[in-house]
Scaffold this motif. Sequence first.
Motif, PDB file in Angstrom:
ATOM      1  N   HIS A   1      -5.886   4.338  16.854  1.00 14.25           N
ATOM      2  CA  HIS A   1      -5.120   5.346  16.120  1.00 14.25           C
ATOM      3  C   HIS A   1      -4.482   6.501  17.127  1.00 14.25           C
ATOM      4  O   HIS A   1      -3.798   7.141  16.627  1.00 14.25           O
ATOM      5  CB  HIS A   1      -6.214   6.097  15.381  1.00 14.25           C
TER       6      HIS A   1
ATOM      7  N   THR B   1      -4.863   9.370  10.194  1.00 17.45           N
ATOM      8  CA  THR B   1      -4.448   9.214  11.617  1.00 17.45           C
ATOM      9  C   THR B   1      -2.960   8.417  11.706  1.00 17.45           C
ATOM     10  O   THR B   1      -2.198   8.488  12.809  1.00 17.45           O
ATOM     11  CB  THR B   1      -5.251   8.413  12.597  1.00 17.45           C
ATOM     12  N   GLY B   2      -2.609   7.634  10.680  1.00 14.39           N
ATOM     13  CA  GLY B   2      -1.303   6.971  10.504  1.00 14.39           C
ATOM     14  C   GLY B   2      -1.428   5.619  11.033  1.00 14.39           C
ATOM     15  O   GLY B   2      -0.111   4.933  11.450  1.00 14.39           O
TER      16      GLY B   2
ATOM     17  N   GLU C   1      -6.172   5.470   8.086  1.00 16.19           N
ATOM     18  CA  GLU C   1      -4.728   5.402   7.713  1.00 16.19           C
ATOM     19  C   GLU C   1      -4.168   6.619   7.350  1.00 16.19           C
ATOM     20  O   GLU C   1      -3.089   7.085   7.952  1.00 16.19           O
ATOM     21  CB  GLU C   1      -4.355   4.150   7.096  1.00 16.19           C
TER      22      GLU C   1
ATOM     23  N   GLY D   1       1.163  11.072   8.738  1.00 17.25           N
ATOM     24  CA  GLY D   1       1.900  10.100   8.024  1.00 17.25           C
ATOM     25  C   GLY D   1       1.872   8.910   9.027  1.00 17.25           C
ATOM     26  O   GLY D   1       1.115   8.566  10.031  1.00 17.25           O
ATOM     27  N   TYR D   2       2.289   7.798   8.271  1.00 19.69           N
ATOM     28  CA  TYR D   2       1.980   6.528   8.842  1.00 19.69           C
ATOM     29  C   TYR D   2       2.851   6.380   9.940  1.00 19.69           C
ATOM     30  O   TYR D   2       4.145   6.871  10.070  1.00 19.69           O
ATOM     31  CB  TYR D   2       2.299   5.116   7.792  1.00 19.69           C
ATOM     32  N   LYS D   3       2.456   5.562  11.266  1.00 19.21           N
ATOM     33  CA  LYS D   3       3.291   5.590  12.348  1.00 19.21           C
ATOM     34  C   LYS D   3       3.858   4.137  12.296  1.00 19.21           C
ATOM     35  O   LYS D   3       3.294   3.161  12.705  1.00 19.21           O
ATOM     36  CB  LYS D   3       2.276   5.762  13.579  1.00 19.21           C
TER      37      LYS D   3
ATOM     38  N   LEU E   1       0.703  -1.183   0.199  1.00 22.68           N
ATOM     39  CA  LEU E   1       0.020   0.045  -0.016  1.00 22.68           C
ATOM     40  C   LEU E   1       1.020   1.259   0.003  1.00 22.68           C
ATOM     41  O   LEU E   1       1.853   1.042   0.526  1.00 22.68           O
ATOM     42  CB  LEU E   1      -1.027  -0.092   0.961  1.00 22.68           C
TER      43      LEU E   1
ATOM     44  N   ILE F   1      -5.796   2.488  -3.750  1.00 18.48           N
ATOM     45  CA  ILE F   1      -7.328   2.206  -4.028  1.00 18.48           C
ATOM     46  C   ILE F   1      -7.696   2.946  -5.441  1.00 18.48           C
ATOM     47  O   ILE F   1      -7.574   4.342  -5.200  1.00 18.48           O
ATOM     48  CB  ILE F   1      -8.225   2.495  -2.853  1.00 18.48           C
TER      49      ILE F   1
ATOM     50  N   ARG G   1      -3.692   1.606  11.195  1.00 17.61           N
ATOM     51  CA  ARG G   1      -5.015   1.215  10.621  1.00 17.61           C
ATOM     52  C   ARG G   1      -6.125   0.991  11.722  1.00 17.61           C
ATOM     53  O   ARG G   1      -7.226   1.142  11.278  1.00 17.61           O
ATOM     54  CB  ARG G   1      -4.768  -0.262  10.020  1.00 17.61           C
TER      55      ARG G   1
ATOM     56  N   ASP H   1      -8.374   2.737   5.020  1.00 15.52           N
ATOM     57  CA  ASP H   1      -7.317   3.365   4.265  1.00 15.52           C
ATOM     58  C   ASP H   1      -7.532   4.938   4.619  1.00 15.52           C
ATOM     59  O   ASP H   1      -6.439   5.476   4.727  1.00 15.52           O
ATOM     60  CB  ASP H   1      -7.662   3.093   2.659  1.00 15.52           C
TER      61      ASP H   1
END
Lengths: 165, 377
Positions: free
Chosen positions: B162, B156-157, B153, A51-53, A32, A155, B159, B150
């Motif tokens: 959060h 909040t970063g 995510e 951003g992703y943690k 992803l 997606i 899945r 998605d």
Amino acid sequence: MNTATGIIKALNSGIKHLAIKRFTLRYPEEKLKFVGDGYQFDPSTGVGIAGYKGRHMLFHDHCTGCQLCSIACEGVAEAIAMVKVPEEYKQNKKAIMPQIDYGKCVFCGLCVDACPFYALYMTNDYELSSFSKEGLIYTPAQLQVKPFVSQDSEIKITDRGATHG
Amino acid sequence: MNKELPPGLALQKVDERIMTLNVGPQHPGSGHMRIIVQIDGDFIVACDPDPGYVHRGEEKMAEYRNYITNIPHLERPVIHDSCNVLYPYVLGVEELLGIEVPERAKYIRVIASELNRCVYTMYWLAIYGIFLGHSTMFMWPAGDRELLIDLLEKMTGARVTHAHFVPGGVRNDLPPNFEDVCLRQVNYFEKRIKEYAAIFYDNPILIARTANTGVLSREDAIRLGTTGSVLRASGVDYDLRKKEPYDVYDELDFQTNVLKEGDSYARSKIPWLDMMESCRIIRHALQKMPKSGSVRVKLKPNPKGGDASVYKRVESGRGSLGCYIVSDKKPEPYRVKLSVGSFRNLIALPYLLKGEKLGNMPSVYWSLNYWPVEADR
Ligand code: SF4
Ligand code: SF4
């Protein structure tokens, strides 16, 4: 609606999906895409950057060894230990830096919020498995490395449905 | 048989028709809890739900952590609905510390909690489907849920879990371009859940299995203190988003869904109808949200509350969820108590199962919108 039409309609709505591309992501062949380079925090405004943690990233030339990240984590998971580092930095007289145990970390990012010197960020790296418990403990030297994360799928929504294209 | 008993002892008379069955705690039809049912042939004559297998001591743990570090563990009871579980706690702490939340943060919180409500409901629906042996209804919600996960995510970063809400707002602002992506995916999600009607909700087989099973009358629903979808399926129009609007719910345009039947079918339909309302709320909130502005008030480290107590509640995916916080001028709360919807709905189970067939037990049980970990806290 009588029973026979109801059942035929139900079957039909499922059968229609045979002709539609699958939605499922084929991990690990596909991965992803995330926004940005990971969760960051700006102490001057007190607001994070989306951003992703994932796994942390430590900037050795910013870290002062102030232990605020470790204190923040004490109430959460006690995942951070301050350890001695061999290098000498002007801003880090005690020569201590955080070492993170990913067997305990819950990826809440409160340590990133606590760091006042822009030294601790999070990255998009989430593949942290290891065969031993010790392998999950990341030393300051390991945390310094910027991870390579391949990101190719997003997606996509069309008239014919959604896919991870 | 004719054994001499010691004086003072008497044998209990055994009813040979009744058999006691122990469902759970590992049974896939019960979740992490045990239901002791007594059956006569195929009919349940008595039922005794036995929760408590996943007690984690969340409330006690909250007394040893400060107002901020309580956040990651307090959302654990329902990881799929973590924003809503945290919501009353955050609202309460804000009142204790006297914080005014920026307008944009309120909208972001409403969007996040509505997305989370849908994520939870989809997960619940997937399990409800597989309980009834409808495996397509397991696959579809589990897949379509991904659209919203998605979005969360990106926002909040993470899945699940959060840790996004904090006293004073939210942790980070929305990523660039989020509004368009959110609108597109929520619209598609709404189109998808409407397709569930033909395969599931209008399916004569489902209706035959769940209609008129486990009927909870309006009076009983009120008397037993049920909440959320269970209460609304019994014909009581009670939704905290309407009755006690928090944050910006009073400015948004939506309605509550009420059905009169009070059976398993109505109870399983209400959350599905609620998801469509959630999509409406999200669209309206995206439109009304201030386009820029602060999202978090800066707090001083280790904030302390006064000598006060506060009770706040919100409408979660499972009904009313309350949080009672007592503070005693220390950085840690003196007491945190969660009043959860799952536990309140479980009380109805013995009433609903009496006289039902054993085969209907999973559908009646899961239609209560019950989440074992939340009930045990
Ligand atoms: S992300 Fe949370 S749990 Fe992990 S090291 Fe930081 S504060 Fe501790
Ligand atoms: S990472 Fe930041 S908070 Fe942690 S010791 Fe270094 S400077 Fe201090």
